[in-house]
Design an enzyme around this catalytic site. Structure first.
Site, short mmCIF file in Angstrom:
data_model
loop_
_atom_site.label_atom_id
_atom_site.label_comp_id
_atom_site.label_asym_id
_atom_site.label_seq_id
_atom_site.Cartn_x
_atom_site.Cartn_y
_atom_site.Cartn_z
CD GLU A 32 -5.83 48.08 -50.03
OE1 GLU A 32 -5.46 47.10 -51.02
OE2 GLU A 32 -4.97 49.20 -49.74
CB SER A 62 -5.90 41.05 -50.09
OG SER A 62 -5.79 40.95 -48.58
CD GLU A 63 -3.40 46.03 -53.33
OE1 GLU A 63 -3.53 47.10 -52.83
OE2 GLU A 63 -3.08 45.03 -52.77
CG PHE A 86 -1.72 54.84 -55.33
CD1 PHE A 86 -1.21 56.38 -55.80
CD2 PHE A 86 -2.02 54.85 -54.11
CE1 PHE A 86 -0.99 57.23 -54.96
CE2 PHE A 86 -1.56 55.71 -53.30
CZ PHE A 86 -1.07 56.98 -53.33
CG ASP A 88 1.06 53.55 -59.79
OD1 ASP A 88 2.09 53.75 -60.58
OD2 ASP A 88 0.25 54.36 -59.39
CG HIS A 132 2.76 55.53 -54.96
ND1 HIS A 132 3.76 54.55 -54.92
CD2 HIS A 132 1.64 54.91 -54.05
CE1 HIS A 132 3.56 53.69 -53.96
NE2 HIS A 132 2.60 53.82 -53.33
#
Lengths: 328, 399
Positions: A32, A62-63, A86, A88, A132
């Site tokens: 992204e 869309s991870e 990140f 996380d 984060h």
């Protein structure tokens, strides 16, 4: 003689990727905001301009798809470098990280390999709040099949990035947010740091301090302060959690007889627990004092910066722990 | 209904349908080329001329895969398999779509696609290797263009989308010889985020992929009405590609819609969603009891739509097959089942040291040390007994 060029940790990320993209056309980047925006942390500056949109690719948010696409690309012979903005957010795509990528080789009986790198901005100290700021290297430590890299200097970013991209195994590459602005010498072309080789960044004789990523400068500062008080600390930058260089650690403990780990992850389930368990198993007779782990408290990272500082390892905490084991 | 636009009617009424589930009204219509009583219909968009031999071959395929599948259930009940995920009731959906594939097409299955695997020419023992717990599968995806079974629900749709995008980037679409990708999933998986993300990506990147949803009405015990308020086929339009609902118990219709969708994909027209309405006649796997969550009358209704029986009726009514043919097919299926059973029972158990294989390409010092230590441990058991084994494991591994 030319002066050594200085580079930031942040710049080293893009430099490390670019060097590999120049030497290997199968290396591609996706994530992204990494292409046109050059990364929300500016860690991919210049990549789109130099390599174009076919190799540096902005994706939808869309991870799972980012990591899944990287897996598919890797299975067909590419060497994708995917960014999770990140660290996380690994939790969003954890199925791929935990169940799919590290097991593809095993489950196909060695017929499919997944040579990819999952880069991520990791760690706290910048007040980004509970979701984060986490240092999540230890999440992946429970999963055989992954390698885990967490560099502490710009030179190591470049050298370990080279080794990670060239590795035929999947690598989780943790870039510490708190180190992005730090500076160091820019290594020469062709600089590669082998995965699984720890770096003794300061020699000493009284205590071994094992650190990783952002805790390395913390440990070094603590060692400076301790030297003024007559305590000689050896500082080891572990560099990788898988493979973990326990030989260097045990050799050092053989010399110092005392051990401290400095971990940003919570104490519960932290990487130091794995490291220490091996030391007390195989090096028990080397030790002259109990082992201490300096790690984050077992709480989510607070948003308030003063509270955050209280949770994560600090120079003071390291100094205190060292004194406790030296005076045991 | 001779135009083939047969409505499902109340067929999909769940035992406890929510008031606005959208199914009970019978919308939308589905493509049907063969009625449950064996009558051949035509369809203006989705139709294929089948030769007599092709019809007989489709019948044989369905009989064989049902028989082999029954062997899987039997072997599990006899303690010879850890688990079995039966395809019973879904033979038409799997054989119809599986036979519609061209050799260059790639398949991404779930864990239930034994029928598709069979149509792909793969040794049917492969799923038994998995479900006996001998290995994770060990299928080479490239050998038969059929990927390994995906256990984590829905994950394969993204694998397939990424693969399909690669096919397009490689320039392998645009002609009759183009490659298409067939990704299987179920009604339950339609609720997974990654399935929906795969729709997004396939759509915006115009990937040559067909999403084949076998809506077998249940995700373990959860009826499809808990996955969606409208028929799943409607998802396609929202994501920007065509979708078609097909009678999943009609092998001819499944073949026709899949062939059409794959051909559009291979010609560069992008993705396609097929919702095949079928029914899982058995349990989700051998680990659950479907009588706890569905009624006998519902099962009976679906037995009346049996995919094999309707093709048999069709063959009989047209005089394309006689009792000798049906007997021979049954004998063929039984012979294959016996052979499969014998091979399953003869499968060697994996050796303990095998667990260390294939974790890393480049090895791992720690893993190598574990491997050596475990070998010493096993050897000590063989020679000296447990006490010696414990002593053997006390040494250091890193210095």
């Amino acid at each position: 003689m030319a002066e050594t060029e200085i580079i930031t940790y942040r710049e080293a990320v893009a430099e490390g990727i670019a060097r590999e993209m120049r030497r290997d056309p199968t290396v591609v980047c996706l994530g992204e905001d990494i292409a046109a925006a050059e990364g929300v942390f500016k860690t991919t500056v210049g990549l789109l301009k130099e390599f174009g949109p076919r190799r540096v690719w902005d994706t939808p948010i869309s991870e799972q798809a980012i990591v899944g696409a990287a897996m598919g690309a890797a299975m067909t012979g590419m060497r994708p470098v995917a960014e999770i903005m990140f660290s996380d957010f690994f939790a969003v795509c954890w199925d791929y990280v935990a169940n799919e990528i590290p097991k593809a080789r095993y489950m196909t009986g060695g017929q499919v390999t997944v040579p990819l790198v999952l880069r991520t901005a990791n760690g706290g100290g910048l007040g980004f709040g509970a979701q984060h700021s986490q240092a999540v290297e230890n999440w992946a430590l429970t999963i055989p099949g992954l390698k885990i890299v967490a560099p502490s200097t710009p030179a190591d970013v470049i050298g370990l990035m080279a080794a990670s991209i060239r590795s035929d195994d999947p690598v989780i590459f943790c870039e510490h947010k708190g180190l992005f602005a730090s500076k160091g010498p820019k290594p020469p072309e062709g600089h590669v740091v082998e995965l699984g080789k720890a770096n003794i960044v300061r020699e000493g004789s009284d205590v071994t301090i094992v650190a990783l990523a952002a805790t390395v400068p913390t440990a070094l500062t603590a060692a400076e302060r301790l030297a003024a008080e007559g305590v000689s600390a050896e500082v080891i930058d572990l560099r990788c959690l898988i493979p973990m260089d326990l030989t260097t650690v045990l050799t050092s403990v053989g010399k110092t007889s005392r051990l401290i780990t400095v971990e940003e992850n919570p104490h519960q389930g932290g990487w130091g627990a794995t490291l220490v368990s091996v030391v007390v198993d195989e090096g028990f007779q080397l030790l002259d004092a109990p082992v201490k782990r300096v790690a984050s408290e077992n709480v989510p990272l607070p948003f308030a910066d003063t509270l955050e500082e209280a949770v994560i390892p600090t120079v003071d905490k390291v100094v205190a722990a060292v004194k406790a084991v030296v005076n045991f | 209904m001779l135009d083939g636009q047969a409505a499902l009617g109340g067929a999909l009424d769940p035992p406890t349908a929510p008031a606005s589930a959208g199914h009970e009204t019978g919308e939308p219509e589905f493509v049907q080329l063969l009625t449950p009583d064996g009558k051949r219909l035509t369809h203006p968009e989705y139709d294929v001329e089948f030769t007599d031999d092709e019809l007989r071959d489709l019948y044989r395929d369905m009989v064989v895969v049902r028989r082999l599948d029954a062997e899987g259930t039997a072997l599990q009940r006899q303690g010879e398999l850890a688990l079995w995920a039966s395809l019973s009731g879904q033979e038409a959906a799997q054989v119809g779509s599986g036979r519609a594939l061209r050799p260059q097409d790639m398949v991404f299955p779930t864990y239930r696609e034994h029928g598709v695997l069979y149509c792909r020419g793969i040794d049917p023992i492969k799923p038994f290797v998995l479900f006996r717990g001998v290995a994770h599968g060990g299928i080479d995806p490239n050998e038969h263009k059929f990927n390994m079974y995906t256990i984590v629900v829905g994950a394969q749709t993204l694998h397939a989308t990424g693969y399909a995008m690669g096919v397009a980037l490689d320039g392998k679409v645009g002609g009759d010889d183009g490659e298409a990708v067939l990704a299987y999933f179920g009604d339950g998986a339609s609720s997974q985020g990654d399935v929906n993300e795969s729709f997004v990506w396939a759509s915006v990147f115009q990937a040559p992929i067909v999403f084949f949803c076998q809506n077998n009405q249940y995700a373990i015990s959860t009826p499809v009405e808990r996955q969606t308020r409208r028929a799943l086929v409607h998802r396609a339009s929202g994501f920007g590609f065509p979708g078609v609902r097909v009678d999943g118990n009609d092998v001819l219709a499944c073949y026709a819609v899949t062939r059409r969708a794959l051909d559009e994909a291979r010609h560069g027209q992008g993705p396609y969603l097929i919702e095949a309405c079928t029914y899982r006649m058995g349990p989700h796997t051998t680990s659950d009891d479907p009588t706890r969550y569905r009624t006998a009358s519902e099962v009976e209704t679906w037995q009346g739509r049996d995919p094999i029986l309707r093709l048999r009726r069709h063959l009989e009514s047209r005089g394309l097959a006689d009792d000798a043919f049906f007997d021979e097919v049954a004998a063929d299926a039984a012979r294959q089942a016996v052979e499969l059973r014998e091979r399953v029972l003869a499968m060697p158990d994996p050796q303990p040291m095998d667990m260390f294989n294939h974790v890393y390409v480049e090895g791992s010092p720690d893993l190598e040390a574990q491997r050596e230590e475990f070998a010493r441990y096993l050897a000590a058991f063989a020679s000296e007994g447990p006490a010696m084994a414990a002593e053997q494991t006390g040494g250091g591994r890193h210095r």
